[in-house]
Design an enzyme around this catalytic site. Structure first.
Site, mmCIF file in Angstrom:
data_model
loop_
_atom_site.group_PDB
_atom_site.id
_atom_site.type_symbol
_atom_site.label_atom_id
_atom_site.label_comp_id
_atom_site.label_asym_id
_atom_site.label_seq_id
_atom_site.Cartn_x
_atom_site.Cartn_y
_atom_site.Cartn_z
ATOM 1 N N THR A 8 2.364 14.677 -5.456
ATOM 2 C CA THR A 8 3.325 13.607 -5.201
ATOM 3 C C THR A 8 4.069 13.263 -6.484
ATOM 4 O O THR A 8 3.585 13.545 -7.578
ATOM 5 C CB THR A 8 2.622 12.336 -4.663
ATOM 6 O OG1 THR A 8 3.615 11.359 -4.330
ATOM 7 C CG2 THR A 8 1.678 11.739 -5.685
ATOM 8 N N LYS A 11 4.563 7.276 -8.160
ATOM 9 C CA LYS A 11 3.646 6.743 -9.182
ATOM 10 C C LYS A 11 2.575 5.841 -8.574
ATOM 11 O O LYS A 11 1.455 5.795 -9.068
ATOM 12 C CB LYS A 11 4.436 5.987 -10.259
ATOM 13 C CG LYS A 11 5.187 6.930 -11.180
ATOM 14 C CD LYS A 11 5.997 6.180 -12.222
ATOM 15 C CE LYS A 11 6.783 7.167 -13.090
ATOM 16 N NZ LYS A 11 7.823 6.521 -13.871
ATOM 17 N N ASP A 70 -0.437 12.891 3.315
ATOM 18 C CA ASP A 70 0.736 12.452 4.045
ATOM 19 C C ASP A 70 0.258 11.192 4.725
ATOM 20 O O ASP A 70 -0.785 11.175 5.370
ATOM 21 C CB ASP A 70 1.223 13.483 5.048
ATOM 22 C CG ASP A 70 2.646 13.134 5.497
ATOM 23 O OD1 ASP A 70 3.459 12.762 4.626
ATOM 24 O OD2 ASP A 70 2.943 13.194 6.692
ATOM 25 N N SER A 71 0.977 10.147 4.483
ATOM 26 C CA SER A 71 0.530 8.884 5.043
ATOM 27 C C SER A 71 1.729 8.089 5.499
ATOM 28 O O SER A 71 2.858 8.376 5.107
ATOM 29 C CB SER A 71 -0.273 8.102 4.002
ATOM 30 O OG SER A 71 0.425 8.034 2.787
ATOM 31 N N PHE A 153 3.199 -0.785 -2.866
ATOM 32 C CA PHE A 153 4.492 -0.111 -2.685
ATOM 33 C C PHE A 153 4.672 0.177 -1.203
ATOM 34 O O PHE A 153 3.815 -0.153 -0.391
ATOM 35 C CB PHE A 153 4.533 1.191 -3.516
ATOM 36 C CG PHE A 153 3.454 2.179 -3.155
ATOM 37 C CD1 PHE A 153 3.703 3.207 -2.259
ATOM 38 C CD2 PHE A 153 2.180 2.076 -3.694
ATOM 39 C CE1 PHE A 153 2.710 4.118 -1.906
ATOM 40 C CE2 PHE A 153 1.171 2.977 -3.354
ATOM 41 C CZ PHE A 153 1.443 3.999 -2.457
ATOM 42 N N HIS A 181 -6.101 2.674 3.828
ATOM 43 C CA HIS A 181 -6.198 3.933 4.566
ATOM 44 C C HIS A 181 -6.517 5.084 3.613
ATOM 45 O O HIS A 181 -7.317 5.955 3.920
ATOM 46 C CB HIS A 181 -4.901 4.196 5.330
ATOM 47 C CG HIS A 181 -3.651 4.087 4.490
ATOM 48 N ND1 HIS A 181 -3.380 2.986 3.692
ATOM 49 C CD2 HIS A 181 -2.604 4.930 4.304
ATOM 50 C CE1 HIS A 181 -2.218 3.179 3.071
ATOM 51 N NE2 HIS A 181 -1.743 4.345 3.428
ATOM 52 N N ARG A 182 -5.891 5.051 2.433
ATOM 53 C CA ARG A 182 -6.125 6.121 1.446
ATOM 54 C C ARG A 182 -7.554 6.043 0.904
ATOM 55 O O ARG A 182 -8.235 7.047 0.746
ATOM 56 C CB ARG A 182 -5.104 6.004 0.312
ATOM 57 C CG ARG A 182 -5.069 7.234 -0.573
ATOM 58 C CD ARG A 182 -3.813 7.283 -1.445
ATOM 59 N NE ARG A 182 -2.628 7.415 -0.607
ATOM 60 C CZ ARG A 182 -1.694 6.478 -0.472
ATOM 61 N NH1 ARG A 182 -1.780 5.343 -1.137
ATOM 62 N NH2 ARG A 182 -0.675 6.670 0.314
#
Length: 197
Positions: A8, A11, A70-71, A153, A181-182
Site C-alpha cells: 500500500t 500511510k 483490501d478493505s 483515515f 476490522h484490520r
C-alpha cells in the site's frame, strides 16, 4: 532481519501494520519504498480477490514476502455499497472527504437504526515461494449523521461504534488496534505467521 512489504501507499494503513508486525521482529516496508512499481489493478469482485491480486503480483515483482489488504465499508441500507469501491466511491481521485460526503448524502433521511454497517478487511500474505494465505476480519457499527473525530483515515469519522459511544476517528490508536476490522484479520494472521516463519 525478517522483512515484509505492505502492499500500500496509504500511510495510515502502513502505520496499522507496523504496530502489529514490529512486535514480531519484522522490518516493515511499503510501496512508498518502491516508487518504480506500477499500481496493481484491482479487478476483483470481492475484497479477498483484490487482496490476492495485489500480494501475488508484488511478491513476484520484488521476490519478497508481501502482505496486502483490501478493505472497505459495507452499508446495509445501500445494499453493501461502497464495498470494493470504498476508496474511489466518489471518483477516481480517491478523496476521503468526498467519499464520506457521498455516503452521508445517500443515507439522508434514513433513520439511525437502519444505518448498520461494517468495515471488512481481507488480508493476503504471499511468501517468497509463491504460496498465498488469506484471512478476513470485520468490525460492526453504524453510520453517524455527521463526521466526528480526527484520528484514523478513510470513513473512520462517520463510522460509529455504539459500544464505545464514539466514532472510529475518536478512538486512540491503541483502542482502534484492539477492535478494528484490520486488527481482527491480523489476529487471525498472527498464528499463521508464527507457523510460516
Amino acid at each position: 532481519m525478517k522483512e515484509i512489504i505492505v502492499a500500500t501507499k496509504n500511510k495510515g494503513k502502513v502505520k496499522d501494520f507496523e504496530e502489529l508486525f514490529k512486535r514480531k521482529g519484522f522490518v516493515v516496508k511499503s510501496l512508498l519504498d518502491y516508487p518504480e512499481l506500477e499500481d496493481v489493478e484491482e479487478t476483483g469482485e470481492t475484497f479477498v480477490e483484490n487482496a490476492i491480486l495485489k500480494s501475488e503480483q508484488i511478491s513476484k515483482a520484488l521476490n519478497k514476502t508481501v502482505i496486502s489488504d483490501d478493505s472497505g465499508l459495507s452499508i446495509d441500507a445501500l445494499n453493501g455499497e461502497p464495498g470494493v469501491y470504498s476508496a474511489r466511491y466518489a471518483g477516481a481521485h480517491k478523496s476521503d472527504e468526498d467519499n464520506m460526503n457521498k455516503v452521508l448524502e445517500k443515507l439522508g433521511g434514513i433513520p439511525y437504526e437502519q444505518r448498520t454497517a461494517r468495515f471488512h478487511c481481507a488480508l493476503a500474505l504471499t511468501v517468497q515461494n509463491g504460496q498465498t494465505h488469506t484471512v478476513e476480519g470485520t468490525c460492526e457499527g453504524m453510520i453517524h449523521t455527521e463526521k466526528v473525530g480526527d484520528h484514523g483515515f478513510g470513513y473512520d469519522p462517520i463510522f460509529y461504534l455504539p459500544d464505545y459511544s464514539k466514532t472510529m476517528a475518536e478512538l486512540t490508536n491503541a483502542e482502534k488496534n484492539k477492535i478494528s476490522h484490520r486488527a481482527n484479520a491480523l489476529k487471525k494472521l498472527q498464528n499463521m505467521i508464527d507457523e510460516l516463519f
